[in-house]
Design an enzyme around this catalytic site. Structure first.
Site, PDB file in Angstrom:
ATOM      1  N   PHE A  11      -4.364   2.692  -3.456  1.00  0.00           N
ATOM      2  CA  PHE A  11      -5.378   1.782  -2.905  1.00  0.00           C
ATOM      3  C   PHE A  11      -6.765   2.419  -2.902  1.00  0.00           C
ATOM      4  O   PHE A  11      -7.697   1.940  -3.562  1.00  0.00           O
ATOM      5  CB  PHE A  11      -4.953   1.364  -1.498  1.00  0.00           C
ATOM      6  CG  PHE A  11      -5.935   0.518  -0.742  1.00  0.00           C
ATOM      7  CD1 PHE A  11      -6.607  -0.523  -1.366  1.00  0.00           C
ATOM      8  CD2 PHE A  11      -6.174   0.747   0.608  1.00  0.00           C
ATOM      9  CE1 PHE A  11      -7.513  -1.325  -0.665  1.00  0.00           C
ATOM     10  CE2 PHE A  11      -7.062  -0.040   1.321  1.00  0.00           C
ATOM     11  CZ  PHE A  11      -7.735  -1.075   0.684  1.00  0.00           C
ATOM     12  N   ILE A  12      -6.920   3.522  -2.191  1.00  0.00           N
ATOM     13  CA  ILE A  12      -8.240   4.148  -2.093  1.00  0.00           C
ATOM     14  C   ILE A  12      -8.593   4.853  -3.398  1.00  0.00           C
ATOM     15  O   ILE A  12      -9.732   4.804  -3.861  1.00  0.00           O
ATOM     16  CB  ILE A  12      -8.295   5.124  -0.909  1.00  0.00           C
ATOM     17  CG1 ILE A  12      -7.909   4.417   0.392  1.00  0.00           C
ATOM     18  CG2 ILE A  12      -9.692   5.723  -0.769  1.00  0.00           C
ATOM     19  CD1 ILE A  12      -7.740   5.350   1.580  1.00  0.00           C
ATOM     20  N   ASN A  35       4.017   5.086  -4.762  1.00  0.00           N
ATOM     21  CA  ASN A  35       3.544   4.002  -3.895  1.00  0.00           C
ATOM     22  C   ASN A  35       2.411   3.227  -4.560  1.00  0.00           C
ATOM     23  O   ASN A  35       1.492   2.748  -3.903  1.00  0.00           O
ATOM     24  CB  ASN A  35       3.086   4.544  -2.542  1.00  0.00           C
ATOM     25  CG  ASN A  35       2.933   3.440  -1.505  1.00  0.00           C
ATOM     26  OD1 ASN A  35       3.724   2.507  -1.460  1.00  0.00           O
ATOM     27  ND2 ASN A  35       1.898   3.530  -0.685  1.00  0.00           N
ATOM     28  N   LYS A  84       2.009   8.436   3.338  1.00  0.00           N
ATOM     29  CA  LYS A  84       1.137   8.032   4.448  1.00  0.00           C
ATOM     30  C   LYS A  84       1.761   7.060   5.439  1.00  0.00           C
ATOM     31  O   LYS A  84       1.035   6.436   6.224  1.00  0.00           O
ATOM     32  CB  LYS A  84      -0.155   7.420   3.898  1.00  0.00           C
ATOM     33  CG  LYS A  84       0.057   6.166   3.054  1.00  0.00           C
ATOM     34  CD  LYS A  84      -1.269   5.593   2.594  1.00  0.00           C
ATOM     35  CE  LYS A  84      -1.087   4.264   1.870  1.00  0.00           C
ATOM     36  NZ  LYS A  84      -2.370   3.668   1.471  1.00  0.00           N
ATOM     37  N   TYR A 149       2.917  12.768   9.826  1.00  0.00           N
ATOM     38  CA  TYR A 149       1.865  12.388   8.880  1.00  0.00           C
ATOM     39  C   TYR A 149       0.528  12.985   9.311  1.00  0.00           C
ATOM     40  O   TYR A 149      -0.156  13.663   8.533  1.00  0.00           O
ATOM     41  CB  TYR A 149       1.745  10.866   8.773  1.00  0.00           C
ATOM     42  CG  TYR A 149       0.447  10.430   8.145  1.00  0.00           C
ATOM     43  CD1 TYR A 149       0.217  10.629   6.789  1.00  0.00           C
ATOM     44  CD2 TYR A 149      -0.571   9.862   8.916  1.00  0.00           C
ATOM     45  CE1 TYR A 149      -0.990  10.261   6.213  1.00  0.00           C
ATOM     46  CE2 TYR A 149      -1.774   9.490   8.347  1.00  0.00           C
ATOM     47  CZ  TYR A 149      -1.978   9.689   6.996  1.00  0.00           C
ATOM     48  OH  TYR A 149      -3.177   9.337   6.436  1.00  0.00           O
ATOM     49  N   ARG A 292       3.158  -0.308  21.407  1.00  0.00           N
ATOM     50  CA  ARG A 292       3.916   0.737  20.732  1.00  0.00           C
ATOM     51  C   ARG A 292       3.552   2.085  21.343  1.00  0.00           C
ATOM     52  O   ARG A 292       2.387   2.332  21.658  1.00  0.00           O
ATOM     53  CB  ARG A 292       3.611   0.748  19.229  1.00  0.00           C
ATOM     54  CG  ARG A 292       4.096  -0.480  18.493  1.00  0.00           C
ATOM     55  CD  ARG A 292       3.766  -0.403  17.019  1.00  0.00           C
ATOM     56  NE  ARG A 292       2.313  -0.321  16.801  1.00  0.00           N
ATOM     57  CZ  ARG A 292       1.731  -0.476  15.624  1.00  0.00           C
ATOM     58  NH1 ARG A 292       2.474  -0.720  14.558  1.00  0.00           N
ATOM     59  NH2 ARG A 292       0.423  -0.395  15.494  1.00  0.00           N
ATOM     60  N   ASP A 295       0.084   4.387  20.705  1.00  0.00           N
ATOM     61  CA  ASP A 295      -1.102   3.645  20.279  1.00  0.00           C
ATOM     62  C   ASP A 295      -2.216   3.771  21.321  1.00  0.00           C
ATOM     63  O   ASP A 295      -1.968   3.702  22.525  1.00  0.00           O
ATOM     64  CB  ASP A 295      -0.772   2.167  20.081  1.00  0.00           C
ATOM     65  CG  ASP A 295      -0.146   1.875  18.730  1.00  0.00           C
ATOM     66  OD1 ASP A 295      -0.030   2.820  17.921  1.00  0.00           O
ATOM     67  OD2 ASP A 295       0.224   0.715  18.485  1.00  0.00           O
TER      68      ASP A 295
END
Length: 338
Positions: A11-12, A35, A84, A149, A292, A295
């Site tokens: 993506f990035i 991925n 990730k 991560y 969660r 968070d």
């Protein structure tokens, strides 16, 4: 100048490849496609008008790294390659330390072997841990990361810092991202994770496209204006351009250079939902679920140091993030290459 992009079909990475080429650089991509998809490559060619050399392989494979460094005059590396998914990292920590930490070590060793001593590392705001003081500034010490991560990102930051101290010729740029969303304005490339999404917007997009019946919003009782969690969202093309700005400003300067890449503003989950509804014309049904564990109520960047040192700041607002995301999803209902 030729730049190696590890994880360059992700993506990035793919959006940064576009930004690099459009800024006058030559790019080479290395990705193991765990991925992502090689189907992004013809789309990069369509956007940039260039055939970007691509190698399918793993950053832990020293032979393919040596091949790339021998076949191209690489001057700098932008290092995205890594796993990730927060939840997966908790279930399979060795997988994350093996890929993210050991992989980065192999890459750094092969860079040194080839005399390539400039690296831009894709780090994360997760290294700030559970810090509740906002906004986050670069002088805040990394906190206790809540998952492997985040720990892997902090470890690679420390490793690259130690490597630079041992050999002061290195230029190490550490970029701490906040929450990238959006897509290229062409609608040709965007976020399309394999498997379960890790971020809010892909879930919203799955509801919009009919693949999910409703969105789960975790936590409706936070001390925020509407009770939902607030995060700093940044358009992926702004993020990509941040890499170029940092590399131009500090890529030739020995040392360790640390920058936040965020907008400096936090939006709530409900604000994101409403903005997406406005952009798409669709209703996004949601249900409030329990919080969660781990968070935070709110997190966002202070990007002033980055602007002062590199001249970079975000240019695209929330509505453009939503419009570009919806254009991407509506034009690409399947997977790359489907």
């Amino acid at each position: 100048m030729t730049v190696l992009i590890t994880g360059g079909t992700g993506f990035i990475g793919s959006h940064t490849a576009v930004s690099l080429v459009q800024s006058g650089y030559d790019a080479v991509i290395l990705d193991n496609l765990c991925n992502s998809s090689a189907a992004v490559l013809p789309r990069l060619r369509q956007i940039t008008g260039r055939n970007i050399p691509f190698y399918q392989g793993d950053i832990r494979d020293c032979q393919i790294l040596r091949q790339i460094f021998s076949e191209h005059e690489i001057e700098s590396v932008i290092h995205f390659a890594g796993l990730k998914a927060v939840g997966e990292s908790v279930a399979e920590p060795t997988k994350y330390y093996g890929n993210n930490v050991y992989g980065s070590l192999v890459l750094a060793e092969e860079m040194a072997r080839a005399g390539v001593l400039k690296i831009v590392f894709s780090s994360s705001a997760t290294v700030y841990g559970d810090a509740e003081k906002v906004p986050y500034t670069e002088d805040m010490r990394p906190g206790d990361t809540a998952n492997p991560y985040g720990a892997s990102k902090a470890m690679v930051e420390r490793m690259l810092t130690d490597i630079q101290k041992a050999d002061p010729r290195w230029s190490v740029i550490l970029l701490r991202y906040f929450n990238p969303i959006g897509a290229h304005e062409s609608g040709l490339i965007g976020e399309q994770p394999n498997g379960v999404p890790n971020n809010l917007l892909p879930y919203i997009c799955q509801v919009a496209s009919g693949r999910l019946p409703q969105l789960s919003v975790f936590g409706g009782d936070y001390p925020t204006p509407d009770g939902t969690g607030m995060r700093d969202y940044i358009h992926v093309m702004d993020l990509a351009e941040g890499h170029i700005a940092a590399m131009k400003a500090k890529g030739g300067v020995a040392g360790v250079h640390l920058f936040n890449l965020g907008s400096g503003r936090a939006y709530s989950v409900l604000e994101i939902i409403r903005a997406f509804e406005a952009a798409s014309g669709l209703h996004i049904p949601y249900r409030i679920q329990p919080r969660r564990a781990g968070d935070l109520a709110c997190s966002y960047a202070d990007p002033s140091h980055t602007k002062q040192q590199t001249g970079w700041e975000t240019k695209r607002g929330l509505q453009q993030m939503m419009e570009d995301s919806w254009r991407w999803v509506s034009r690409n209902p399947g997977r790359y290459g489907d």
